[in-house]
Design an enzyme around this catalytic site. Sequence first.
Site, PDB file in Angstrom:
ATOM      1  CE1 TYR A  33      22.632  -4.572 -30.019  1.00 26.35           C
ATOM      2  CE2 TYR A  33      20.744  -5.376 -28.810  1.00 26.35           C
ATOM      3  CZ  TYR A  33      21.650  -5.519 -29.832  1.00 26.35           C
ATOM      4  OH  TYR A  33      21.580  -6.599 -30.653  1.00 26.35           O
ATOM      5  CE  LYS A 149      23.212  -7.573 -27.251  1.00 30.04           C
ATOM      6  NZ  LYS A 149      22.877  -8.348 -28.435  1.00 30.04           N
ATOM      7  CD  GLU A 182      27.166 -13.494 -34.227  1.00 35.75           C
ATOM      8  OE1 GLU A 182      26.756 -13.709 -33.069  1.00 35.75           O
ATOM      9  OE2 GLU A 182      27.884 -12.521 -34.522  1.00 35.75           O
ATOM     10  CG  LEU A 207      27.385 -10.644 -29.085  1.00 31.92           C
ATOM     11  CD1 LEU A 207      28.018  -9.259 -28.972  1.00 31.92           C
ATOM     12  CD2 LEU A 207      25.885 -10.543 -28.888  1.00 31.92           C
TER      13      LEU A 207
END
Length: 287
Positions: A33, A149, A182, A207
Amino acid sequence: MSRIAYVNGTYRPHGEASVHIEDRGFQFADGVYEVWGVFDGRLADFDGHMTRLERSLTELAMALPMSRAALTLVLKETVRRNKVRDGLVYIQVTRGTARRDHVFPAPGTPPSVVVTARSVDRRAQLARAQKGVAVITRPDIRWGRCDIKTVGLLPNVLAKQAAREAGAAEAWLVDSDGLVTEGGSTNAWIVDEHGVLRTRDTGANILRGITRAAVMALAPEHQIRIEERAFSVDEARRAREAFFTAASAFVTPVISIDGQRVGDGKPGPVTRALAEAYLANASASAI
Ligand code: PDD
């Protein structure tokens, strides 16, 4: 206002839009996505997100489901049909529908493509960001390819739910060395004790945030020293400032970590300068 979703070639009322029960996204989380922020009806950091979408697909041996130009039109048309001025536009692309079998379906199986757009109360969002938010820390239990992702977000979902239950806005994920990777849906940053802006390097399992890249590009203009270098939870707690970034969060100040105040418990000057610069730049360059 009734919302409209794009699904596999047609625009449909949101409540009636659906994919097949044997969609590989549903059965295996076999899909990717992407998310763009929308400013005044235009998409922010457009090329960065599009290029990352292409890369995510390539890494999973999938092709862009249509030309870049056609996809751009679909994204913009979905924003237009939903009358989104400020908000977000999402695309999900899966390996399509096929009888359940782990291996890839026959070549030529069409991918599933879903595009949705929604409005965000930007004023409320910015007011919240001005005050700063709390984060908690959780172990990073994700797979080893967080640079892709994918729609496989269960560890992120669990971490963010834990944050919600703790009254926090985000969970910072911590690897087995005690270093922050993250957030559940954001990149994590600190201004350390020496005034150096730090965020995890992209060699780590994170990411590669598009907002992260934009903020990195802005730092030198503000005479901010920046290092892509891991920080521990302890360093984060001792930091002068902390914040997180994402297309959905811009630059959001963090004022407490696991209930402990960061700095003086208010958004700091570096964070505020970068938040302002990011917003100005993103809205000016949106297309
Ligand atoms: N999340 N890290 C993770 C795990 C993310 O899911 C995201 C984005 C980011 C920030 O990336 P970017 O700056 O390119 O948005 C970092 C999106 C917004 C989401 O899942 O809704």
